[in-house]
Design a protein around this motif. Structure first.
Motif, short mmCIF file in Angstrom:
data_model
loop_
_atom_site.label_atom_id
_atom_site.label_comp_id
_atom_site.label_asym_id
_atom_site.label_seq_id
_atom_site.Cartn_x
_atom_site.Cartn_y
_atom_site.Cartn_z
N HIS A 105 14.89 -28.94 -6.04
CA HIS A 105 14.81 -29.74 -7.26
C HIS A 105 16.22 -30.18 -7.67
O HIS A 105 17.20 -29.45 -7.48
CB HIS A 105 14.19 -28.94 -8.40
CG HIS A 105 12.75 -28.61 -8.18
ND1 HIS A 105 11.72 -29.34 -8.75
CD2 HIS A 105 12.15 -27.65 -7.43
CE1 HIS A 105 10.58 -28.83 -8.39
NE2 HIS A 105 10.80 -27.79 -7.58
N ALA A 106 16.33 -31.39 -8.21
CA ALA A 106 17.62 -31.91 -8.66
C ALA A 106 17.43 -32.71 -9.94
O ALA A 106 16.39 -33.36 -10.15
CB ALA A 106 18.26 -32.78 -7.59
N SER A 107 18.45 -32.68 -10.80
CA SER A 107 18.41 -33.41 -12.06
C SER A 107 19.84 -33.67 -12.53
O SER A 107 20.77 -32.96 -12.13
CB SER A 107 17.63 -32.62 -13.12
OG SER A 107 17.72 -33.24 -14.38
N THR A 108 19.98 -34.69 -13.36
CA THR A 108 21.30 -34.96 -13.95
C THR A 108 21.60 -34.03 -15.13
O THR A 108 22.72 -34.01 -15.62
CB THR A 108 21.37 -36.41 -14.43
OG1 THR A 108 20.30 -36.64 -15.36
CG2 THR A 108 21.24 -37.38 -13.26
N ALA A 109 20.58 -33.25 -15.58
CA ALA A 109 20.78 -32.30 -16.68
C ALA A 109 21.05 -30.91 -16.12
O ALA A 109 20.40 -30.47 -15.17
CB ALA A 109 19.55 -32.26 -17.58
N ALA A 110 21.99 -30.20 -16.71
CA ALA A 110 22.39 -28.90 -16.18
C ALA A 110 21.33 -27.83 -16.44
O ALA A 110 21.15 -26.93 -15.62
CB ALA A 110 23.72 -28.47 -16.80
N ASP A 111 20.61 -27.91 -17.56
CA ASP A 111 19.67 -26.85 -17.92
C ASP A 111 18.22 -27.28 -17.68
O ASP A 111 17.32 -26.90 -18.42
CB ASP A 111 19.84 -26.48 -19.39
CG ASP A 111 19.66 -27.69 -20.31
OD1 ASP A 111 19.64 -28.82 -19.80
OD2 ASP A 111 19.55 -27.49 -21.53
N PHE A 112 17.98 -28.07 -16.64
CA PHE A 112 16.64 -28.60 -16.41
C PHE A 112 15.69 -27.52 -15.88
O PHE A 112 16.11 -26.52 -15.29
CB PHE A 112 16.69 -29.79 -15.44
CG PHE A 112 16.87 -29.41 -13.98
CD1 PHE A 112 15.79 -29.30 -13.13
CD2 PHE A 112 18.15 -29.18 -13.47
CE1 PHE A 112 15.96 -28.96 -11.80
CE2 PHE A 112 18.33 -28.85 -12.14
CZ PHE A 112 17.23 -28.73 -11.30
#
Length: 736
Positions: A105-112
Motif C-alpha cells: 500500500h502507498a499514499s502521500t499521507a504519512a498516517d494513512f
C-alpha cells in the motif's frame, strides 16, 4: 508357550473391540454435505465438501490474523519507487502455514490506513520480493499480510517518504525511447513541441471527448457542417458555449430545446481510473469470479472492464467504483461506454445507490440500455440523477442486471457533479444572448411563458387572437367575481367535473385517482391498486385486486444490493420473492390450510432458486382428536444442524453406580425417568478401563452390562464383573 498363546488371544480380542468403533473406512464418501473442522473452542475453522453456493472444495474461514510484516525497504527508481519485503515478520514471528500474500500500500499521507484505494501491488512468494510503485511525488509505503481466509494482519510501520529518481537527459541514448517503451499517458501536452503532431499521426477515432481540453477545438478547426445533431451528446451544449445571438429562430426546431436537455456541469470527472487502466481498478476486481480487466479490448485505449453475465437464472452482477457523501438535491452526470457480445442477455447500467446517514438504502437512479445494442461496436449511455430527500451518501456502481448469457465490456466512465440542477440556472440566459425575433411561438413549449415572465401590461387585448384564452390557459382562482359580467356564468358554462372543494358528501366516485399528495411520500388509489410511494416515487407497499398470477394480495417491497424483494399476504398465505426472478413455484412462503378430518397444517418453505432445486421445508400438523395427541412436525432438508442441546420427550439418559453383590454375580439397579411412547428400547455401557475377562481370570474385569424391563418411567440396569468393585454404568432409553 502357554503365556504366548494367551497373549495372542488377548490381542485378537482387543482388535475385535477396536474394529467395532466408529471410523471412516477406505472408499467412504460424504454425500451432499460437508465436514466442518472446529478448534478447541468450537469455532469453525474450515469447511471440506459441498459449500453454501453449491460448489465443492476446502474453504478456510475465521483464521487468526497473520503477524505484522517487517517494515518496507524503499528506494527511488525512474518513474516511481521500489518496495522490498525481506520475508520477515515483526519481532521474529514465524510465517503461519495459512499465509497467502503481502499487500503493498502507498499514499502521500504519512498516517494513512491501508484500504482498496491505497493498494498498489501484492507479493505472492514467501521468499520475499521487490515491486515497483509508479508515482510522481513522494509517497509513504506500508505492508499488510493476509491469510488464506482473507484475514488481515496489523499494518507494518510506515516507510518513507521517498519519491521517484530524476531522469537525466545524459543518461538516455538517442533513439532509445521507442513507442513500446512509453507508458500510457507518459507523454503530456507540455512535452509535445508545437506542431509536432500532424493529422497523419492521429489514428482515426483516437481523439475522444475526454482527451480534448476545454476550448481546444475552435470554430476555425471545424469543417463546414462538421458538427451535426447526431454528434452532439445530450446536455453537451451549455449556456457558456453559445455566442450571443448564435441561436436564432431559424436554427431551432419547434420544441427542440427543453429544460431537461440542457445540463450545467460544475466539475471534472470524479473517478480515479475512468478508463480502468490502473492499479485502482485491479484492486477492485481482485479475487472476483465475474469481473476482470481485459487488456485486449478498449474504446480508444488498451484496456476495459469485463463482466461475465452467464447464469442459470436472471442475475445482477454489480461493482462499486467508489462512495462519497452527498446532500439531498445534489446532481450527478453519469455516463459510460459499453460493448455487448452477440449472445449477451441482460441490461448494462451505471447507477447511483442513495443511502441515508445510517447507511440505510433509499433508492437508485441509473443510466442504462434496455435493450442493449449487441455486437462489436461501442455504445454510450448517460443520465443526470438527483439525490433524494434524506440522502447522506452515494455509492457509484456499474452492473450487468438480470443477466443470463454473454459478456459485457465497460470503458470511459464519467461521474461529474452538475451545478445548479439539470435545468438552466436562474439568470443563465439573458436578453443579450437572444437575438431579436429569435424566440417565436414555435420555439416555446406549452406553458413555457408564465405570468412571472410577462411584464405588467405587456399583453393587451390587441395581442390576443379571438378565442385565444381558453379554460386550460387560465390559472386557478385567477378569475374573480369582479372580472365576470353579470349573468355570464350559467349551467352550460360549467364542466361536469369542474367543481372541486375540500369536502365531497355522498355519491360515488368512479374511475378516479385519489392521492394524498402529488409528489413525495404519499398514498395513491387508482383503478389498479391502493399503493404507498416513497419520496423517490418507488412503490413500497400496495394492495392489488389481482396480481400477475391472479392473486388478490397485500404486497410490500424493499430493494437491497440491486434486487427488489417483496412480501405478499394472501388468504392463508404469506409469500416472499424477488421481483423479476422468482415465480409462484419458487417463492418462499408460510401457508395455513385445512387437511380435512379436523386437521390443520402450517407449512414454512425457504423457496428455491429453480424448479428442480429442493427447498428446506417444515410442516406442522395439529392433532385431530381431543383424546389422542396426533400432532407432529415434519422437517424436510438434506441436513439439519442443531447448535446447543437437543431435548426430546421420548428420550432419557443418565448414569448409575452398581456394586456387584459378589464376583461373577449379575447385579441390577433400577433407574427412574419419565418419557413418552408406547414401546421402549434401552441400552447401557460400563464406564470402565477394564472391560472383559482379564488375565489372570478373576482379576477385576467388567464381563458384561445389560438392561431389562424398560417402561415409560423406569428400567433395570445390570452389571457383571470379576470382582465386587462399584461400577458406573451409562444408560439410555427411547420411546416410540
Amino acid at each position: 508357550m502357554t503365556n504366548l498363546v494367551t497373549e495372542v488371544a488377548r490381542l485378537k480380542q482387543e482388535l475385535a473391540q477396536v474394529k467395532k468403533g466408529q471410523r471412516l473406512s477406505h472408499g467412504a464418501s460424504v454425500e451432499n454435505a460437508a465436514i466442518e473442522v472446529r478448534d478447541e473452542d468450537g469455532s469453525l475453522r474450515a469447511i471440506v465438501g459441498q459449500q453454501g453456493d453449491g460448489t465443492t472444495g476446502a474453504v478456510i474461514v475465521n483464521g487468526p490474523p497473520p503477524p505484522q510484516p517487517s517494515a518496507p525497504i524503499v528506494a527511488p527508481v525512474i518513474g516511481g519507487v521500489t518496495a522490498s519485503w525481506d520475508a520477515l515478520f515483526d519481532g521474529g514471528a514465524v510465517m503461519p502455514l495459512d499465509w497467502a500474500r503481502i499487500e503493498v500500500h502507498a499514499s502521500t499521507a504519512a498516517d494513512f490506513t491501508p484500504d482498496p484505494v491505497t493498494l498498489q501491488s501484492t507479493i505472492e512468494t514467501a521468499q520475499g520480493a521487490t515491486v515497483v510503485i509508479p508515482c510522481e511525488t513522494d509517497v509513504y509505503v506500508r505492508f499488510l499480510a493476509r491469510s488464506t481466509s482473507g484475514t488481515a494482519s496489523p499494518a507494518s510501520v510506515v516507510a518513507g517518504p521517498v519519491g521517484p529518481a530524476p531522469v537525466v537527459a545524459g543518461e538516455i541514448l538517442d533513439g532509445i525511447v521507442t513507442t513500446v517503451k512509453l507508458a500510457d499517458d507518459a507523454v503530456t501536452a507540455a512535452k509535445v513541441a508545437a506542431g509536432a503532431v500532424g493529422s497523419t499521426a492521429i489514428q482515426a477515432g483516437a481523439v475522444l471527448e475526454e482527451a480534448l481540453h476545454d476550448a481546444a477545438v475552435s470554430t476555425g478547426k471545424l469543417a463546414t457542417d462538421a458538427v451535426t445533431a447526431p454528434k452532439l451528446a445530450a446536455n453537451s451544449v451549455i449556456a457558456g458555449k453559445i455566442a450571443a445571438n448564435a441561436v436564432t429562430a431559424a436554427t431551432v426546431a419547434a420544441g427542440a430545446i427543453t429544460t431537461d436537455k440542457i445540463t450545467v456541469s460544475g466539475g471534472g470527472n470524479m473517478l480515479a481510473d475512468p478508463g480502468f487502466e490502473g492499479p485502482y481498478t485491479d484492486a477492485l476486481v481482485s479475487g472476483d469470479a465475474y469481473w476482470s480487466v481485459d487488456a485486449t479490448k478498449g474504446n480508444g485505449s488498451n484496456k476495459s472492464l469485463r463482466v461475465s453475465a452467464v447464469a442459470a437464472t436472471p442475475t445482477n452482477r454489480d461493482l462499486t467504483l467508489f462512495d462519497m457523501p452527498i446532500q439531498p438535491g445534489d446532481q450527478l452526470y453519469l455516463a459510460i461506454d459499453y460493448q455487448a457480445s452477440t449472445d449477451y442477455a441482460g441490461t448494462p447500467r451505471i447507477y447511483a445507490r442513495w443511502e441515508n446517514s445510517s447507511g440505510g438504502f433509499l433508492s437508485t437512479a441509473a443510466a442504462q440500455a434496455s435493450p442493449p445494442v449487441l455486437g462489436a461496436t461501442w455504445q454510450r449511455i448517460s443520465a443526470t440523477v438527483t439525490a433524494p430527500a434524506n440522502a447522506a451518501r452515494v455509492k457509484l456502481n456499474i452492473a450487468s442486471t438480470s443477466g443470463t448469457a454473454g459478456t459485457i465490456w465497460f470503458d470511459n466512465a464519467s461521474v461529474r457533479p452538475v451545478a445548479g440542477g439539470t435545468q438552466i440556472a436562474d439568470g443563465a440566459i439573458t436578453t443579450a444572448k437572444i437575438v431579436a425575433g429569435a424566440v417565436q411561438t414555435l420555439q416555446l413549449d406549452a406553458g413555457a411563458v408564465n405570468a412571472a415572465k410577462i411584464a405588467s401590461g405587456a399583453v393587451t387585448t390587441a395581442k390576443l387572437d379571438a378565442l385565444a384564452v381558453t379554460a386550460d390557459k387560465i390559472a386557478a382562482n385567477s378569475i374573480t367575481t369582479g372580472k365576470l359580467a353579470a349573468g355570464s356564468v350559467d349551467a352550460t358554462a360549467l364542466k361536469a367535473d369542474a367543481i372541486t372543494g375540500k369536502t365531497i358528501t355522498g355519491g360515488t366516485v368512479t374511475g378516479a385517482t385519489i392521492r394524498t399528495a402529488a409528489t413525495g411520500s404519499r398514498i395513491v388509489l387508482d383503478t389498479n391498486h391502493l399503493a404507498a410511494l416513497d419520496s423517490g416515487n418507488n412503490i413500497i407497499a400496495e394492495f392489488v385486486p389481482e396480481d400477475d398470477i391472479g392473486r388478490s394480495a397485500f404486497k410490500t417491497y424493499d430493494t437491497r444490493l440491486g434486487l427488489e424483494y417483496y412480501g405478499a399476504l394472501t388468504a392463508g398465505d404469506l409469500r416472499f420473492g424477488v421481483v423479476g426472478v422468482t415465480s409462484e413455484a419458487s417463492e418462499g412462503f408460510v401457508s395455513y390450510s385445512s387437511l380435512g378430518s379436523n386437521r390443520y397444517e402450517l407449512l414454512l418453505s425457504s423457496g428455491r432458486q429453480a424448479i428442480n432445486y429442493q427447498p428446506g421445508q417444515i410442516n406442522l400438523y395439529a392433532s385431530n382428536s381431543s383424546t389422542t395427541d396426533s400432532s407432529h412436525i415434519d422437517l424436510n432438508a438434506a441436513s439439519t444442524t442443531v447448535t446447543g442441546k437437543l431435548t426430546a420427550g421420548n428420550h432419557a439418559f443418565g448414569q448409575t453406580s452398581i456394586t456387584p453383590s459378589a464376583a461373577h454375580t449379575p447385579t441390577s439397579s433400577t433407574v427412574l425417568y419419565n418419557i413418552t411412547g408406547a414401546n421402549f428400547y434401552g441400552q447401557a455401557t460400563a464406564n470402565t478401563t477394564v472391560p472383559g475377562v482379564r488375565t489372570p481370570v478373576g482379576a477385576q474385569g467388567v464381563t458384561g452390562v445389560g438392561v431389562s424391563n424398560a417402561t415409560s418411567t423406569s428400567m433395570m440396569v445390570w452389571v457383571n464383573r470379576e470382582n465386587a468393585t462399584a461400577t458406573n454404568v451409562n444408560w439410555e432409553v427411547w420411546g416410540s
